[in-house]
Design an enzyme around this catalytic site. Sequence first.
Site, PDB file in Angstrom:
ATOM      1  N   GLY A  41       0.857  -1.203  -0.071  1.00 41.77           N
ATOM      2  CA  GLY A  41      -0.196  -0.032  -0.130  1.00 41.77           C
ATOM      3  C   GLY A  41       0.674   1.156  -0.048  1.00 41.77           C
ATOM      4  N   ASP A  94       0.463   3.441   4.035  1.00 41.31           N
ATOM      5  CA  ASP A  94      -0.792   4.109   3.334  1.00 41.31           C
ATOM      6  C   ASP A  94      -1.679   4.793   4.435  1.00 41.31           C
ATOM      7  OD1 ASP A  94      -1.245   1.552   4.316  1.00 41.31           O
ATOM      8  OD2 ASP A  94      -2.118   0.892   2.307  1.00 41.31           O
ATOM      9  N   ASP A  97      -4.686   1.758  10.687  1.00 39.35           N
ATOM     10  CA  ASP A  97      -6.021   1.485  11.028  1.00 39.35           C
ATOM     11  C   ASP A  97      -5.916   0.626  12.405  1.00 39.35           C
ATOM     12  OD1 ASP A  97      -8.664   0.925  10.145  1.00 39.35           O
ATOM     13  OD2 ASP A  97      -8.444  -1.098  10.004  1.00 39.35           O
ATOM     14  N   PHE A 146     -14.616   2.472   4.292  1.00 38.40           N
ATOM     15  CA  PHE A 146     -13.547   1.745   3.583  1.00 38.40           C
ATOM     16  C   PHE A 146     -13.009   2.395   2.214  1.00 38.40           C
ATOM     17  CE2 PHE A 146     -12.053  -1.423   0.420  1.00 38.40           C
ATOM     18  CZ  PHE A 146     -11.033  -2.087   1.514  1.00 38.40           C
ATOM     19  N   ASP A 153      -6.076  -0.836  -1.475  1.00 41.74           N
ATOM     20  CA  ASP A 153      -6.861  -1.783  -2.598  1.00 41.74           C
ATOM     21  C   ASP A 153      -8.070  -2.546  -1.873  1.00 41.74           C
ATOM     22  OD1 ASP A 153      -5.223  -3.421  -0.658  1.00 41.74           O
ATOM     23  OD2 ASP A 153      -5.723  -5.034  -1.731  1.00 41.74           O
ATOM     24  N   ARG A 159      -5.651   0.256  -6.679  1.00 40.25           N
ATOM     25  CA  ARG A 159      -4.434   0.841  -5.734  1.00 40.25           C
ATOM     26  C   ARG A 159      -4.013   1.969  -6.737  1.00 40.25           C
ATOM     27  NH1 ARG A 159      -2.014  -2.509  -1.932  1.00 40.25           N
ATOM     28  NH2 ARG A 159      -2.271  -4.651  -2.185  1.00 40.25           N
TER      29      ARG A 159
HETATM   30  P1  IMP Z   1      -3.458  -2.019  10.251  1.00 44.22           P
HETATM   31  O1  IMP Z   1      -2.456  -3.197  11.028  1.00 44.22           O
HETATM   32  O2  IMP Z   1      -5.090  -2.667  10.888  1.00 44.22           O
HETATM   33  O3  IMP Z   1      -3.237  -0.713  10.911  1.00 44.22           O
HETATM   34  O4  IMP Z   1      -3.609  -2.365   8.904  1.00 44.22           O
HETATM   35  C1  IMP Z   1      -3.401  -1.347   8.015  1.00 44.22           C
HETATM   36  C2  IMP Z   1      -3.371  -1.779   6.593  1.00 44.22           C
HETATM   37  O5  IMP Z   1      -4.827  -2.543   6.287  1.00 44.22           O
HETATM   38  C3  IMP Z   1      -3.254  -1.017   5.499  1.00 44.22           C
HETATM   39  O6  IMP Z   1      -1.794  -0.791   5.172  1.00 44.22           O
HETATM   40  C4  IMP Z   1      -4.086  -1.435   4.492  1.00 44.22           C
HETATM   41  O7  IMP Z   1      -3.492  -2.247   3.691  1.00 44.22           O
HETATM   42  C5  IMP Z   1      -5.009  -2.080   5.111  1.00 44.22           C
HETATM   43  N1  IMP Z   1      -6.384  -1.295   5.229  1.00 44.22           N
HETATM   44  C6  IMP Z   1      -6.741  -0.738   6.446  1.00 44.22           C
HETATM   45  N2  IMP Z   1      -7.801   0.154   6.119  1.00 44.22           N
HETATM   46  C7  IMP Z   1      -8.115   0.089   4.814  1.00 44.22           C
HETATM   47  C8  IMP Z   1      -9.087   0.859   3.947  1.00 44.22           C
HETATM   48  O8  IMP Z   1      -9.859   1.554   4.164  1.00 44.22           O
HETATM   49  N3  IMP Z   1      -8.920   0.144   2.588  1.00 44.22           N
HETATM   50  C9  IMP Z   1      -8.005  -0.504   1.989  1.00 44.22           C
HETATM   51  N4  IMP Z   1      -7.133  -1.171   2.735  1.00 44.22           N
HETATM   52  C10 IMP Z   1      -7.166  -0.748   4.162  1.00 44.22           C
HETATM   53 MG    MG Z   2      -4.922  -4.424   1.286  1.00 43.75          MG
END
Ligand code: IMP
Ligand code: MG
Length: 197
Positions: A41, A94, A97, A146, A153, A159
């Site tokens: 990402g 990117d 979350d 989302f 993606d 992407r």
């Molecule tokens: P985390 O470990 O939950 O913080 O994950 C982050 C990863 O989840 C990011 O690098 C994205 O690849 C994916 N992600 C989180 N939110 C979204 C979204 O709204 N759209 C697409 N990918 C997301």
């Molecule tokens: Mg992804």
Amino acid sequence: MTVAPTAPLSAGEIASLVDRLASEIGADHPDGVTVVGVLKGSVFLVADLVRALSVPCTVDFLSLSAYTPGERRVRILKDLDRDVSGEDVVIAADIVDTGLSIRYAVDLVQARGARNVRVCALLDRPARRILPVPLEYRGAEVGEDFLVGYGLDYAERYRNLASIIPVDPDQLKADPQSFEGLVFGSQGAVSDRKARD
Ligand code: IMP
Ligand code: MG
């Protein structure tokens, strides 16, 4: 710094955020910085960010398995190529979350002996945070929609969209290509093209 929730983001708005992040990173690292992107990402962010930096930098990438409830831990799919011990590292993402992947990346780079590890995320979604993440360089805060585009993606699609837009995950689940015609115009209407060919 407080950043108002925003989305969608146009390509121009993304460029302004990236420019601001690059000047903040440059100001904190006058002697240079190692930028580590978390694949896949962050590739667009890293490419734009390092070109906007006015300090020397090296670039590396790390790939981590996605966190799923079934899989209790994050795994390394692609390790760093370089030895980052003693270096000032900025990890680029990117979006942060839940924070699980970035937190893993921070701990990994710290364990490799980096002198300093800071995090730069284009987007921050604090409402879903599970693990606290030190987020020094933050582009914009977003809500729970989302999002796809600029590296984000759904099933590896979207992407390459230059802007970032909210999409309905239920509609994507039913048909991952359902927004392609809308966002890429005739170029993205893959099923139409196949039907014509
Ligand atoms: P985390 O470990 O939950 O913080 O994950 C982050 C990863 O989840 C990011 O690098 C994205 O690849 C994916 N992600 C989180 N939110 C979204 C979204 O709204 N759209 C697409 N990918 C997301
Ligand atoms: Mg992804």
